[in-house]
Write a protein that holds these residues in place. Structure first.
Motif, PDB file in Angstrom:
ATOM      1  N   UNK A  70      52.187  -9.617  40.682  1.00 38.99           N
ATOM      2  CA  UNK A  70      52.602  -8.381  41.340  1.00 38.99           C
ATOM      3  C   UNK A  70      52.230  -8.499  42.815  1.00 38.99           C
ATOM      4  N   UNK A  71      52.904  -7.728  43.639  1.00 37.18           N
ATOM      5  CA  UNK A  71      52.700  -7.820  45.082  1.00 37.18           C
ATOM      6  C   UNK A  71      52.573  -6.408  45.642  1.00 37.18           C
ATOM      7  N   UNK A  72      51.421  -6.110  46.190  1.00 35.39           N
ATOM      8  CA  UNK A  72      51.157  -4.794  46.775  1.00 35.39           C
ATOM      9  C   UNK A  72      50.815  -4.958  48.252  1.00 35.39           C
ATOM     10  N   UNK A  73      51.031  -3.894  49.007  1.00 37.67           N
ATOM     11  CA  UNK A  73      50.723  -3.912  50.436  1.00 37.67           C
ATOM     12  C   UNK A  73      49.973  -2.636  50.798  1.00 37.67           C
ATOM     13  N   UNK A  74      48.844  -2.794  51.467  1.00 39.44           N
ATOM     14  CA  UNK A  74      48.125  -1.651  52.020  1.00 39.44           C
ATOM     15  C   UNK A  74      48.262  -1.739  53.535  1.00 39.44           C
ATOM     16  N   UNK A  75      48.861  -0.726  54.128  1.00 43.88           N
ATOM     17  CA  UNK A  75      49.071  -0.751  55.582  1.00 43.88           C
ATOM     18  C   UNK A  75      48.373   0.428  56.230  1.00 43.88           C
ATOM     19  N   UNK A  76      48.038   0.249  57.496  1.00 45.87           N
ATOM     20  CA  UNK A  76      47.339   1.293  58.248  1.00 45.87           C
ATOM     21  C   UNK A  76      48.149   1.658  59.476  1.00 45.87           C
ATOM     22  N   UNK A  77      48.110   2.930  59.809  1.00 48.88           N
ATOM     23  CA  UNK A  77      48.809   3.405  60.999  1.00 48.88           C
ATOM     24  C   UNK A  77      48.252   2.695  62.229  1.00 48.88           C
ATOM     25  N   UNK A  78      49.119   2.477  63.190  1.00 49.46           N
ATOM     26  CA  UNK A  78      48.689   1.703  64.364  1.00 49.46           C
ATOM     27  C   UNK A  78      47.627   2.415  65.200  1.00 49.46           C
ATOM     28  N   UNK A  79      47.494   3.739  65.014  1.00 48.55           N
ATOM     29  CA  UNK A  79      46.454   4.465  65.734  1.00 48.55           C
ATOM     30  C   UNK A  79      45.129   4.494  64.973  1.00 48.55           C
ATOM     31  N   UNK A  80      45.112   3.959  63.763  1.00 44.68           N
ATOM     32  CA  UNK A  80      43.884   3.964  62.960  1.00 44.68           C
ATOM     33  C   UNK A  80      42.901   2.939  63.507  1.00 44.68           C
ATOM     34  N   UNK A  81      41.641   3.315  63.592  1.00 41.60           N
ATOM     35  CA  UNK A  81      40.612   2.419  64.121  1.00 41.60           C
ATOM     36  C   UNK A  81      40.030   1.584  62.984  1.00 41.60           C
ATOM     37  N   UNK A  82      40.699   0.499  62.685  1.00 41.98           N
ATOM     38  CA  UNK A  82      40.234  -0.425  61.659  1.00 41.98           C
ATOM     39  C   UNK A  82      40.445  -1.844  62.174  1.00 41.98           C
ATOM     40  N   UNK A  83      39.441  -2.680  62.053  1.00 38.80           N
ATOM     41  CA  UNK A  83      39.525  -4.059  62.522  1.00 38.80           C
ATOM     42  C   UNK A  83      40.135  -4.941  61.446  1.00 38.80           C
ATOM     43  N   UNK A  84      40.618  -6.145  61.804  1.00 37.47           N
ATOM     44  CA  UNK A  84      41.132  -7.067  60.791  1.00 37.47           C
ATOM     45  C   UNK A  84      40.088  -7.420  59.743  1.00 37.47           C
ATOM     46  N   UNK A  85      38.844  -7.602  60.188  1.00 36.21           N
ATOM     47  CA  UNK A  85      37.786  -7.912  59.233  1.00 36.21           C
ATOM     48  C   UNK A  85      37.570  -6.772  58.245  1.00 36.21           C
ATOM     49  N   UNK A  86      37.607  -5.554  58.743  1.00 37.17           N
ATOM     50  CA  UNK A  86      37.464  -4.391  57.870  1.00 37.17           C
ATOM     51  C   UNK A  86      38.653  -4.271  56.927  1.00 37.17           C
ATOM     52  N   UNK A  87      39.838  -4.630  57.433  1.00 35.59           N
ATOM     53  CA  UNK A  87      41.041  -4.585  56.598  1.00 35.59           C
ATOM     54  C   UNK A  87      40.938  -5.573  55.438  1.00 35.59           C
ATOM     55  N   UNK A  88      40.393  -6.761  55.711  1.00 32.95           N
ATOM     56  CA  UNK A  88      40.210  -7.745  54.643  1.00 32.95           C
ATOM     57  C   UNK A  88      39.200  -7.247  53.617  1.00 32.95           C
ATOM     58  N   UNK A  89      38.090  -6.716  54.098  1.00 28.04           N
ATOM     59  CA  UNK A  89      37.066  -6.188  53.193  1.00 28.04           C
ATOM     60  C   UNK A  89      37.639  -5.054  52.347  1.00 28.04           C
ATOM     61  N   UNK A  90      38.414  -4.194  52.977  1.00 33.12           N
ATOM     62  CA  UNK A  90      39.068  -3.080  52.293  1.00 33.12           C
ATOM     63  C   UNK A  90      39.999  -3.618  51.204  1.00 33.12           C
ATOM     64  N   UNK A  91      40.837  -4.618  51.566  1.00 28.86           N
ATOM     65  CA  UNK A  91      41.783  -5.181  50.611  1.00 28.86           C
ATOM     66  C   UNK A  91      41.101  -5.838  49.428  1.00 28.86           C
ATOM     67  N   UNK A  92      40.021  -6.560  49.691  1.00 29.45           N
ATOM     68  CA  UNK A  92      39.278  -7.212  48.610  1.00 29.45           C
ATOM     69  C   UNK A  92      38.664  -6.170  47.679  1.00 29.45           C
TER      70      UNK A  92
END
Length: 318
Positions: A70-92
């Motif tokens: 299965x393939x899922x995507x979690x995306x964040x609004x461009x104004x959201x203050x989230x770093x790439x590292x935080x995005x990876x941690x969030x996804x994991x």
């Protein structure tokens, strides 16, 4: 704010599984922030190693056929203050919680429109060999978990059925892979969206808005007797305001544009003065962001700096 989408097209062959993994990892041509949950014996994440790890689990349970992942995507609004590292941690964390017992490849993509994480999950559990199934009810549960993680990470939690901007979200949040590929590369719909956003910030009237778009190659069919605004270029590509809103999670409508024009007319002159005579458009700002993003440091400061530059540039053009 994180928005969860399920890719509607799921591979049913090993070749399709390989294509999906290679697409998410961009054919291993770029260094991407990535991780694999569950059994994985390699130090480095690569298309071949992830593909083989998924197949090893399928062979162990003698379930090589039918749906592969299965393939899922979690995306964040461009104004959201989230770093790439935080995005990876969030996804994991999302994968380990929702897809517990299943291997999952988590990869962060950084685009100028938004930051998002792909989650490709093996269809066979490494714990008991059960096949993974997803339904509409599952999507509702994914959204609930997503809201919990947003709260944990201090991100915006939207009202049910609303986008980041507060507009209604139509239908089931599924994602068409072809549209996702189009958005990721430079495309007409991305060019149209960028032009509309720029024109919106710079214009005080509908006429100024239309005139700016014509100067950058986009015509506007705005008729109050019709429900939607239609943007089109000389190549014949047409996009409705509703299409842009759904694609980029940014409200674009007659009402929103009229409100913004009024706000622009009422806005007082900004006290911020430019320290040097430079002309910045969206492309140059995005180039600055791209260079800084590669360092993966001080991302949050960059948002504030970029916003300041935007205001200076907009004031000059007005």
């Amino acid at each position: 704010m994180g928005i969860v989408k399920i890719v509607s097209r799921r591979p049913k062959s090993k070749a399709g599984l390989k294509r999906t993994i290679r697409y998410v990892l961009r054919n291993d041509k770029e260094e991407l922030l990535s991780a694999v949950t569950g059994p994985y014996a390699n130090d480095k994440v690569s298309s071949d190693s992830v593909y083989n790890a998924f197949l090893d689990e399928k062979r162990m349970w003698h379930k090589m056929d039918s749906r592969q992942c299965t393939h899922s995507i979690v995306s964040w609004h461009r104004d959201e203050l989230i770093t790439p590292e935080e995005a990876l941690k969030y996804g994991v964390e999302f994968a380990e919680s929702y897809f517990f017992g299943y291997q999952a490849l988590v990869v962060v993509h950084e685009e100028k429109s938004h930051l998002h994480a792909h989650i490709v999950t093996n269809s066979v559990s490494y714990l008991d060999g059960r096949k993974l199934h997803e339904t509409r009810d599952d999507l509702m549960e994914m959204r609930r978990l997503n809201d919990e993680l947003c709260k944990k990470y201090g991100l915006v939690i939207t009202e049910k059925g609303k986008t980041y901007e507060g507009i209604n979200r139509d239908g089931m949040s599924t994602w068409n892979m072809n549209k996702h590929k189009v958005i990721e590369r430079k495309s007409d719909i991305q060019d149209c969206f960028d032009a509309v956003e720029r024109a919106t910030f710079l214009s005080k009237t509908k006429d100024e808005f239309v005139d700016y778009l014509m100067r950058v190659g986009w015509h506007v069919n705005w008729n109050k007797n019709r429900k939607h605004i239609v943007f089109y270029n000389d190549k014949g590509r047409k996009f409705r305001d509703s299409n842009l809103s759904r694609t980029f999670c940014r409200e674009i409508s007659m009402e929103r544009l009229e409100r913004t024009f009024q706000e622009n007319r009422n806005a007082k002159e900004s006290p911020v003065k430019a320290t040097q005579e430079i002309e910045l458009d969206f492309q140059s700002i995005n180039n600055i962001s791209s260079r800084e993003k590669k360092k993966h440091t001080q991302r949050k400061n960059l948002y504030f700096e970029r916003d300041l530059i935007d205001r200076e540039s907009i004031d000059k053009e007005r």
